[in-house]
Structures are given as structure tokens and as C-alpha cells.
Enzyme design. Sequence first.
Site, PDB file in Angstrom:
ATOM      1  N   GLY A 190       0.833  -1.216   0.000  1.00  0.00           N
ATOM      2  CA  GLY A 190       0.000   0.000   0.000  1.00  0.00           C
ATOM      3  C   GLY A 190       0.859   1.253   0.000  1.00  0.00           C
ATOM      4  CD  GLU A 207     -11.127  -0.637   1.433  1.00  0.00           C
ATOM      5  OE1 GLU A 207     -11.165  -1.203   2.540  1.00  0.00           O
ATOM      6  OE2 GLU A 207     -11.825   0.357   1.151  1.00  0.00           O
ATOM      7  CB  CYS A 245      -8.614  -7.533   5.726  1.00  0.00           C
ATOM      8  SG  CYS A 245     -10.250  -7.400   4.984  1.00  0.00           S
TER       9      CYS A 245
HETATM   10  P1  NAD Z   1      -0.107  -7.863  -1.075  1.00  0.00           P
HETATM   11  O1  NAD Z   1       0.074  -6.442  -0.679  1.00  0.00           O
HETATM   12  O2  NAD Z   1       1.074  -8.753  -1.073  1.00  0.00           O
HETATM   13  O3  NAD Z   1      -0.720  -7.945  -2.563  1.00  0.00           O
HETATM   14  C1  NAD Z   1      -1.839  -7.193  -2.999  1.00  0.00           C
HETATM   15  C2  NAD Z   1      -1.723  -6.918  -4.497  1.00  0.00           C
HETATM   16  O4  NAD Z   1      -0.547  -6.160  -4.768  1.00  0.00           O
HETATM   17  C3  NAD Z   1      -1.617  -8.193  -5.344  1.00  0.00           C
HETATM   18  O5  NAD Z   1      -2.390  -8.009  -6.509  1.00  0.00           O
HETATM   19  C4  NAD Z   1      -0.128  -8.283  -5.652  1.00  0.00           C
HETATM   20  O6  NAD Z   1       0.158  -8.920  -6.867  1.00  0.00           O
HETATM   21  C5  NAD Z   1       0.274  -6.815  -5.741  1.00  0.00           C
HETATM   22  N1  NAD Z   1       1.682  -6.589  -5.389  1.00  0.00           N
HETATM   23  C6  NAD Z   1       2.445  -7.295  -4.509  1.00  0.00           C
HETATM   24  N2  NAD Z   1       3.680  -6.750  -4.430  1.00  0.00           N
HETATM   25  C7  NAD Z   1       3.682  -5.679  -5.262  1.00  0.00           C
HETATM   26  C8  NAD Z   1       4.659  -4.707  -5.634  1.00  0.00           C
HETATM   27  N3  NAD Z   1       5.897  -4.735  -5.108  1.00  0.00           N
HETATM   28  N4  NAD Z   1       4.314  -3.742  -6.511  1.00  0.00           N
HETATM   29  C9  NAD Z   1       3.070  -3.708  -7.037  1.00  0.00           C
HETATM   30  N5  NAD Z   1       2.108  -4.607  -6.751  1.00  0.00           N
HETATM   31  C10 NAD Z   1       2.403  -5.578  -5.881  1.00  0.00           C
HETATM   32  O7  NAD Z   1      -1.271  -8.395  -0.139  1.00  0.00           O
HETATM   33  P2  NAD Z   1      -1.870  -9.859  -0.057  1.00  0.00           P
HETATM   34  O8  NAD Z   1      -0.856 -10.792   0.488  1.00  0.00           O
HETATM   35  O9  NAD Z   1      -2.525 -10.209  -1.353  1.00  0.00           O
HETATM   36  O10 NAD Z   1      -3.045  -9.664   1.012  1.00  0.00           O
HETATM   37  C11 NAD Z   1      -2.815  -9.716   2.402  1.00  0.00           C
HETATM   38  C12 NAD Z   1      -2.959  -8.362   3.029  1.00  0.00           C
HETATM   39  O11 NAD Z   1      -4.061  -7.679   2.472  1.00  0.00           O
HETATM   40  C13 NAD Z   1      -3.237  -8.445   4.520  1.00  0.00           C
HETATM   41  O12 NAD Z   1      -2.522  -7.424   5.177  1.00  0.00           O
HETATM   42  C14 NAD Z   1      -4.724  -8.174   4.611  1.00  0.00           C
HETATM   43  O13 NAD Z   1      -5.147  -7.667   5.849  1.00  0.00           O
HETATM   44  C15 NAD Z   1      -4.929  -7.213   3.492  1.00  0.00           C
HETATM   45  N6  NAD Z   1      -6.302  -7.276   3.003  1.00  0.00           N
HETATM   46  C16 NAD Z   1      -7.114  -6.216   3.187  1.00  0.00           C
HETATM   47  C17 NAD Z   1      -8.434  -6.273   2.767  1.00  0.00           C
HETATM   48  C18 NAD Z   1      -9.379  -5.118   2.968  1.00  0.00           C
HETATM   49  O14 NAD Z   1     -10.443  -5.133   2.327  1.00  0.00           O
HETATM   50  N7  NAD Z   1      -9.084  -4.149   3.797  1.00  0.00           N
HETATM   51  C19 NAD Z   1      -8.909  -7.423   2.145  1.00  0.00           C
HETATM   52  C20 NAD Z   1      -8.036  -8.488   1.962  1.00  0.00           C
HETATM   53  C21 NAD Z   1      -6.735  -8.405   2.387  1.00  0.00           C
END
Ligand code: NAD
Length: 478
Positions: A190, A207, A245
Site C-alpha cells: 500500500g 484497503e 482482513c
Molecule cells: P499484497 O500487498 O502482497 O498484494 C496485494 C496486491 O498487490 C496483489 O495483486 C499483488 O500482486 C500486488 N503486489 C504485490 N507486491 C507488489 C509490488 N511490489 N508492486 C506492485 N504490486 C504488488 O497483499 P496480499 O498478500 O494479497 O493480502 C494480504 C494483506 O491484504 C493483509 O494485510 C490483509 O489484511 C490485506 N487485506 C485487506 C483487505 C481489505 O479489504 N481491507 C482485504 C483483503 C486483504
Amino acid sequence: MEGSIAELRETFTSGRTKSVEWRKKQLKALLDLINENEDKIFHALHQDLGKHPAESYRDEIGVIQKSVDFTLSCLDKWVAPNKENCLLFFFPAKGEVLSEPLGVVLIFSSWNFPISLALDPLIGAISAGNTAVLKPSELSPACMSFLSETVPLYLDNKAIKIIGGGADVGQRLLELKWDKIFFTGSPRVGSLVMTAAAKHLTPVTLELGGKCPVIVDNFSSPSKSKAAAKRIVGGKWGPCTGQACIAIDYLLVEEKSASNLIESLKKTIKRFYGENLKDLKNLSRIVNKHHFERISNFLKDPQVAASIVYGGSVNEEKLIIEPTILLDPPLDSDIMTEEIFGPLLPIITLKNIEESIEFINSKPKPLVIYAFTENETFKKRILSETSSGTVTFNDVMMQFICDALPFGGVGQSGYGRYHGKYSFDTFSHEKAVFHGAFFPEIEPRYPPWNDFKLLFLKLAYRLDYFGLILHMLGLKRP
Ligand code: NAD
């Protein structure tokens, strides 16, 4: 990739996606996609996460059906301009607020609810009249393939594109200019999203996740305690075995009530999910080896291991971790400082349940605070003395499917919100429109200045006399 984005921009510039008919047609097509491919979705979710069809329906397919139906039933109302009152000294001038689409938007989704967390924001983007790229998570590859193959068969693929891939693809997408980025994922990525967006002054919705606490107060009747235990067990392990989450991260309970609560939780776990690792049922699995190791490593800390009061077994081959309860693990251990995102449930005991407010406030602002209590004064204290994306009293997870409530975090748990009308707003710009009138022409608002004009302006701004009279007659909103 650049070619695809150029095509999306061309489509947006053509104005096609702004028509309400186009939006409704896409939303209905999305509903057809979900309805006609239910078995394929069940299969993909089982392959990626071992989800049972009932769980998949409740948390993914049903969520999207409900969201599309609600959006279709409200869209005409949402797109209609909102008339607003202006200072009546300038009558008959009028104001209105028009929702206009932002343009070409980028949506990132995560792997734990790979269908609903991908398509729900897309519903918002379409309903607001945008073109969009959806980048699903590579960690749920069957669902990513399903979306990449199926979405172009149903939706206008000159306006909506699925771009699959991992972090490298995500990084390349972030280098491009977007009119909005909607990101679901970890706080680490994020922050990369926000940095990339800043270069082009692109607005973002983040999110994110975090540690969601549950305050468990004492109840006046055993039936209420039992219902609370049922909701905690269903909410902690039911949705994607705690990989959510808004899943419960830890419980806060008074020392004197901990053993009763633990007994009640144990009984309910056995009833819902079975006993012993080899007999577990109705639970999805850990998404992959990396996350399996991340979660099982929490238990390798000897002090944490010593705090296990239920469960603790793991099956590396099948990527299953037994529902596990821990009593008072050290507060500085990883399990209490990092988001668990899995089937482990620490219980932290307090002398007095009201101390939970201080405990929660000593940590980053959570996405949700859950509180089981009948004490209305305590509820008011929780609402006024803590900050979180949501507060849910006496239930778990249900806030997520209530379209009338905004869903999103605050502080470390995110920025922005969506669901229902909030999704439409998140992907729209609320354009202010002032319709000036040529009559009457009120001179005192222009120079040359004098004391009379100053007095006139003070009256116009401070008193708005005409407005006040109309308000008293019930003809104008306050
Ligand atoms: P993540 O941040 O690893 O990945 C999310 C997205 O970002 C994926 O599509 C991934 O391919 C992309 N991504 C990963 N590394 C990147 C980079 N360096 N540059 C650009 N894009 C990149 O998260 P995750 O493992 O998929 O999900 C787990 C986390 O998400 C937990 O912290 C969870 O709490 C949170 N989450 C939040 C919600 C919500 O609605 N608030 C819902 C589900 C998950």
C-alpha cells in the site's frame, strides 16, 4: 500493456462508458458471468484455497450477486444531480452536485477472497462510468486465470481489462498514469502504491489490514455467552480459516472469565470444524507454503508455544493448521505485534474489561473493533475513545455484507471506503455546479468598497435573512 491502457483511455474519451445504459448492461453481464459460471468459480476457489462451495457462495458469489442487484436498483438515483441550496441573497441562482466518472482506474485485489475482492470494486468503477484495469493476485492462480479468461467473454473488453501477474506486473502498472488506484492488500505494498500515485497526483483508496481485536465482556445469561462464542468461532475460522482482513486477530477478556470462554470456544470449534488435524472439515487451507511457514513460525517461539491451550498441530503437506487458541502469549512476541492472518487465536487477559480501550489505543488503528457487551455505557466509551474503520457490537463479520455501511480503514488500516453507494462515490468526482442568474444584479458585492457594502456583506453571509424566512416557512432545508 501500454497499448491496452491507451485503448481504455480512448474508450473513456469516446464517452461510451458515461451512458447509464452502458453501465447497466455491464453490471447485468457481470451478474450473468457469476450465475453462469458458478461451478467454475467453486472449482477455482477450491483449487486455490480449499474453500467449500457453501463458504464460496457466502463469501464470494453471493456477495457479488447482492452487490450488483443493489447497484442496479439504485443507479438511476445515484447518477441524478443533487440540487443544493445556495445563499439566498443570490436567488434565483442554484447549485447542484453532479457525479462524474474519474476516467481510467486501476484495481489491485488480494488472494484471500479472490473473486469478491476483485469484482466488488469493479462494480463501483463500472457503476460510476469508468474504464478499468483489474489486477488480481497471483497467489490465487486458478481464480486469476478464471477472471482473465471469463471477464472478456462477458464485459466490454475495450473498457475493462484483466491484467494478471505478480509484483513485477504490479510495479509496471504503477509506473503508468491512472485517474484512480484502488488497492486491496498489505500496508507494505500500500505504501508503494501511494508513493507511485503521488508522482501523478493520482487519488488512491487503500484497503489494508491489521490486527482486529475482540472485546469479550461478561454476559448476564449463559445463552448470550454461548451465542458470543459461536459468533467468535464462526467469524475467526469460518471465512478462509482466518486469512481475512476483518478476521478476529485476538480476544481481550477479564482474567476471571477466561477459562469459561476457552471451554466454550473449544466445544464450538469441535462442533463446527471437528477434532484432531486429520478429521478437520469445513475449513479452507493456508494459501501457500510461504504463508504456512509465516503462520507456523509464530508458534516456534518457545514462550508462544507454551501459551497454547488448544490445537497447535500442523500438516505441511496439506497446508492445514489446526484452529489454535493461545492464552496470554508475550505481548512483544511476533504473534502479538504482526497481523496473524491465519487460524491462531491469542487471548489476552485483563483485570477489568474496560482496560481494553487503553490496550487497543496502544496499537495502530485497526480495521475493525469487535465488542461483545451488553453494557451501553461501555459501548459509548468504545465508540468515543477508540478509532477504527468499523466498530461491530455483538457480532463478527456481518458489517461487511451490509451495503448501507461504508467499508474501509483508518490510519494504518487504510484510507477511503467502498460498498453500496460508497463504491459509486469512491470512483466518482462530485462536481460542484453553480447556476448563476443575471437578475437581480446586487452591486454591493463589487468595489468600490465602503462601510455600507461591508455591512451588507456581513448580513448576507452571517444571517442569510431570506433563507431564514424560507426555512421557517418550511420551504428551505437548514
Ligand atoms: P499484497 O500487498 O502482497 O498484494 C496485494 C496486491 O498487490 C496483489 O495483486 C499483488 O500482486 C500486488 N503486489 C504485490 N507486491 C507488489 C509490488 N511490489 N508492486 C506492485 N504490486 C504488488 O497483499 P496480499 O498478500 O494479497 O493480502 C494480504 C494483506 O491484504 C493483509 O494485510 C490483509 O489484511 C490485506 N487485506 C485487506 C483487505 C481489505 O479489504 N481491507 C482485504 C483483503 C486483504
